[in-house]
Design a protein around this motif. Structure first.
Motif, PDB file in Angstrom:
ATOM      1  N   TYR A 102       0.846  -1.194   0.000  1.00 51.06           N
ATOM      2  CA  TYR A 102       0.000   0.000   0.000  1.00 51.06           C
ATOM      3  C   TYR A 102       0.880   1.241   0.000  1.00 51.06           C
ATOM      4  O   TYR A 102       2.087   1.168   0.214  1.00 51.06           O
ATOM      5  CB  TYR A 102      -0.959   0.001   1.190  1.00 51.06           C
ATOM      6  CG  TYR A 102      -0.310   0.227   2.540  1.00 51.06           C
ATOM      7  CD1 TYR A 102      -0.460   1.432   3.221  1.00 51.06           C
ATOM      8  CD2 TYR A 102       0.446  -0.774   3.143  1.00 51.06           C
ATOM      9  CE1 TYR A 102       0.127   1.644   4.451  1.00 51.06           C
ATOM     10  CE2 TYR A 102       1.034  -0.571   4.379  1.00 51.06           C
ATOM     11  CZ  TYR A 102       0.880   0.633   5.037  1.00 51.06           C
ATOM     12  OH  TYR A 102       1.466   0.843   6.253  1.00 51.06           O
ATOM     13  N   LYS A 103       0.281   2.380  -0.271  1.00 43.86           N
ATOM     14  CA  LYS A 103       0.995   3.648  -0.452  1.00 43.86           C
ATOM     15  C   LYS A 103       1.999   3.491  -1.595  1.00 43.86           C
ATOM     16  O   LYS A 103       1.900   2.590  -2.421  1.00 43.86           O
ATOM     17  CB  LYS A 103       1.646   4.124   0.849  1.00 43.86           C
ATOM     18  CG  LYS A 103       0.642   4.487   1.944  1.00 43.86           C
ATOM     19  CD  LYS A 103       1.250   5.291   3.075  1.00 43.86           C
ATOM     20  CE  LYS A 103       2.296   4.585   3.858  1.00 43.86           C
ATOM     21  NZ  LYS A 103       2.768   5.356   5.029  1.00 43.86           N
ATOM     22  N   LEU A 107      -0.204   2.952  -4.545  1.00 48.81           N
ATOM     23  CA  LEU A 107      -1.169   4.047  -4.434  1.00 48.81           C
ATOM     24  C   LEU A 107      -1.109   4.944  -5.671  1.00 48.81           C
ATOM     25  O   LEU A 107      -2.130   5.444  -6.138  1.00 48.81           O
ATOM     26  CB  LEU A 107      -0.896   4.868  -3.173  1.00 48.81           C
ATOM     27  CG  LEU A 107      -1.813   6.063  -2.911  1.00 48.81           C
ATOM     28  CD1 LEU A 107      -3.279   5.655  -2.881  1.00 48.81           C
ATOM     29  CD2 LEU A 107      -1.422   6.768  -1.622  1.00 48.81           C
ATOM     30  N   LEU A 222      -5.165   6.558   4.862  1.00 52.63           N
ATOM     31  CA  LEU A 222      -4.482   7.747   4.338  1.00 52.63           C
ATOM     32  C   LEU A 222      -4.798   8.970   5.193  1.00 52.63           C
ATOM     33  O   LEU A 222      -3.919   9.792   5.459  1.00 52.63           O
ATOM     34  CB  LEU A 222      -4.895   7.989   2.891  1.00 52.63           C
ATOM     35  CG  LEU A 222      -4.442   6.944   1.867  1.00 52.63           C
ATOM     36  CD1 LEU A 222      -4.986   7.298   0.484  1.00 52.63           C
ATOM     37  CD2 LEU A 222      -2.922   6.821   1.824  1.00 52.63           C
ATOM     38  N   CYS A 223      -6.054   9.105   5.605  1.00 55.84           N
ATOM     39  CA  CYS A 223      -6.427  10.255   6.433  1.00 55.84           C
ATOM     40  C   CYS A 223      -5.783  10.176   7.806  1.00 55.84           C
ATOM     41  O   CYS A 223      -5.345  11.200   8.360  1.00 55.84           O
ATOM     42  CB  CYS A 223      -7.951  10.331   6.560  1.00 55.84           C
ATOM     43  SG  CYS A 223      -8.802  10.732   5.005  1.00 55.84           S
ATOM     44  N   HIS A 225      -2.904   8.576   8.542  1.00 58.58           N
ATOM     45  CA  HIS A 225      -1.470   8.828   8.354  1.00 58.58           C
ATOM     46  C   HIS A 225      -1.198  10.313   8.133  1.00 58.58           C
ATOM     47  O   HIS A 225      -0.253  10.881   8.695  1.00 58.58           O
ATOM     48  CB  HIS A 225      -0.965   8.014   7.161  1.00 58.58           C
ATOM     49  CG  HIS A 225       0.454   8.313   6.776  1.00 58.58           C
ATOM     50  ND1 HIS A 225       0.780   9.258   5.829  1.00 58.58           N
ATOM     51  CD2 HIS A 225       1.635   7.814   7.220  1.00 58.58           C
ATOM     52  CE1 HIS A 225       2.092   9.322   5.706  1.00 58.58           C
ATOM     53  NE2 HIS A 225       2.635   8.460   6.530  1.00 58.58           N
ATOM     54  N   SER A 226      -2.029  10.964   7.332  1.00 58.27           N
ATOM     55  CA  SER A 226      -1.825  12.380   7.039  1.00 58.27           C
ATOM     56  C   SER A 226      -2.065  13.244   8.269  1.00 58.27           C
ATOM     57  O   SER A 226      -1.353  14.230   8.501  1.00 58.27           O
ATOM     58  CB  SER A 226      -2.743  12.814   5.894  1.00 58.27           C
ATOM     59  OG  SER A 226      -2.501  12.044   4.730  1.00 58.27           O
ATOM     60  N   TRP A 236      -0.606  14.426  -0.009  1.00 59.36           N
ATOM     61  CA  TRP A 236      -1.555  13.594   0.725  1.00 59.36           C
ATOM     62  C   TRP A 236      -3.003  13.994   0.416  1.00 59.36           C
ATOM     63  O   TRP A 236      -3.886  13.141   0.377  1.00 59.36           O
ATOM     64  CB  TRP A 236      -1.263  13.678   2.223  1.00 59.36           C
ATOM     65  CG  TRP A 236       0.089  13.124   2.564  1.00 59.36           C
ATOM     66  CD1 TRP A 236       0.743  12.101   1.924  1.00 59.36           C
ATOM     67  CD2 TRP A 236       0.967  13.559   3.595  1.00 59.36           C
ATOM     68  NE1 TRP A 236       1.969  11.873   2.510  1.00 59.36           N
ATOM     69  CE2 TRP A 236       2.137  12.752   3.537  1.00 59.36           C
ATOM     70  CE3 TRP A 236       0.896  14.551   4.573  1.00 59.36           C
ATOM     71  CZ2 TRP A 236       3.208  12.899   4.420  1.00 59.36           C
ATOM     72  CZ3 TRP A 236       1.958  14.702   5.449  1.00 59.36           C
ATOM     73  CH2 TRP A 236       3.094  13.891   5.379  1.00 59.36           C
ATOM     74  N   ASP A 239      -3.726  12.432  -2.871  1.00 60.99           N
ATOM     75  CA  ASP A 239      -3.974  10.990  -2.751  1.00 60.99           C
ATOM     76  C   ASP A 239      -5.460  10.725  -2.526  1.00 60.99           C
ATOM     77  O   ASP A 239      -6.063   9.845  -3.160  1.00 60.99           O
ATOM     78  CB  ASP A 239      -3.190  10.406  -1.575  1.00 60.99           C
ATOM     79  CG  ASP A 239      -1.688  10.373  -1.821  1.00 60.99           C
ATOM     80  OD1 ASP A 239      -1.257  10.504  -2.974  1.00 60.99           O
ATOM     81  OD2 ASP A 239      -0.945  10.215  -0.819  1.00 60.99           O
ATOM     82  N   VAL A 240      -6.049  11.471  -1.601  1.00 54.15           N
ATOM     83  CA  VAL A 240      -7.471  11.291  -1.291  1.00 54.15           C
ATOM     84  C   VAL A 240      -8.321  11.703  -2.490  1.00 54.15           C
ATOM     85  O   VAL A 240      -9.266  11.003  -2.863  1.00 54.15           O
ATOM     86  CB  VAL A 240      -7.856  12.098  -0.037  1.00 54.15           C
ATOM     87  CG1 VAL A 240      -9.359  12.029   0.211  1.00 54.15           C
ATOM     88  CG2 VAL A 240      -7.093  11.580   1.184  1.00 54.15           C
TER      89      VAL A 240
END
Length: 355
Positions: A102-103, A107, A222-223, A225-226, A236, A239-240
């Motif tokens: 992931y990422k 991603l 993701l949210c 981690h950000s 970031w 990414d979303v």
């Protein structure tokens, strides 16, 4: 970094995610400064690709020239990492160790359609804690070495606290992070990794199928981690935005269910508000309604957006700590973070943990 460069960069990103024409060159914005900010914020390759596709009359040639070396470097690095993900995937499959990529370039493929558009310094893998030693043995077999000096009990405690361990190749060109959770122990509860493996999504990466997180879990991750990093990178937010664009069939009920389990509902609301307000991305009506239910989210989002591109933003530990506390909507979650953070910073020097 000038306000003109920041405004122009954000205007370009808004245009890209909204599907509207690129803005005309901003007179006061120095192209070299815009390029530096874009690269610093992790969106240099994306900006270069967006400007290349725009009308030549609206593209400052000096800006393209400043971005081009970074874009070419990102293409080369992404190619190297894609091949390495494929090699890692084959090795884990051969040994029967289930992992999720992931990422990073995975991603990049999911959110942008091109791994080169999302620069990444490492390759992230999620593995169930009982399988960690076997996964580490695979990484060693492929020529990686531990990137932190901890040994024995300290290494075990480090892994339990951080839920990750970094590894590098001897030439330091490639880095792998093995994760046993979605965030450090103090930051979020431990998810059921076996359940995530059972729900794994399969994607094509350079002609080879690899397993990754279901999108409904990837969005909260993701949210989360950000938020841990105060959303300091425009990458970031993109990414979303990219996930929302490429996966319009998202199961929002499942997203909110996972966010509740991971105690990050406010963090997800914050992420959605940022891409809505900061990048102009349209949200489904029901998702927007849920975001707007939390009045503190808008204030947190303004704080984040005001700090974009500012070198003096988020320097204070207490400022970052307060942000993390406010990102939790329930008193119990705030108390958990407060106690575990205090315990972590108290025991870390006693154990010799430097990272």
């Amino acid at each position: 970094m000038s306000n003109a460069a920041q405004r122009y960069l954000q205007a370009c990103l808004r245009a890209y995610w909204q599907g509207t024409p690129m803005p005309a060159p901003a007179g006061p914005a120095d192209p070299a400064e815009v390029a530096r900010l874009a690269v610093q914020q992790g969106v240099g390759p994306l900006l270069y690709r967006a400007l290349k596709a725009a009308s030549p009359a609206k593209v400052p040639e000096a800006l393209l020239a400043a971005l081009r070396p970074h874009y070419l470097a990102a293409v080369a690095q992404a190619g190297l990492q894609v091949r390495e993900v494929q090699r890692l995937h084959r090795a884990f499959e051969a040994t029967g160790v289930p992992v999720l990529f992931y990422k990073g370039v995975v991603l990049g493929r999911m959110a942008y359609g091109d791994p080169a558009l999302r620069p990444a310094s490492d390759i992230d893998l999620l593995v169930a804690e009982p399988d960690f030693d076997r996964a580490e043995a695979v990484v060693f077999e492929l020529g990686y070495h531990r990137d932190v000096p901890h040994r024995g009990m300290v290494r075990r405690v480090y892994l339990r606290l951080q839920r990750e361990h970094p590894y590098r190749t001897p030439d330091r060109l490639l880095m792998v992070d093995l994760h046993t959770g979605v965030a450090p122990w103090r930051f979020a509860p431990q998810p059921d990794i076996r359940a995530l493996l059972a729900e794994a999504r399969h994607i094509d990466l350079g002609g080879q199928t690899v397993r990754t997180l279901p999108v409904e879990a990837l969005l909260p991750l993701l949210c989360l981690h950000s938020a841990k990093h105060q959303w300091r990178s425009l990458k970031w937010m993109c990414d979303v935005a990219g996930l929302l664009r490429h996966f319009p069939e998202l199961d929002w009920e499942r997203v909110w269910q996972i966010a509740r389990q991971w105690q990050c509902r406010r963090m997800v609301r914050l992420g959605l508000w940022l891409v809505h307000e900061g990048l102009g991305v349209a949200l489904p009506a029901e998702a927007l309604r849920i975001v707007r239910q939390d009045r503190r989210v808008e204030r947190l989002a303004r704080h984040v957006l005001d700090g974009i591109g500012r070198s003096d933003a988020w320097r204070s530990f207490w400022q970052r700590f307060a942000f993390h506390v406010q990102c939790r909507e329930h008193p119990a979650a705030r108390l958990r973070y407060l106690l575990l953070t205090t315990l972590f910073y108290t025991t870390r020097p006693l154990l010799g943990i430097q990272h």
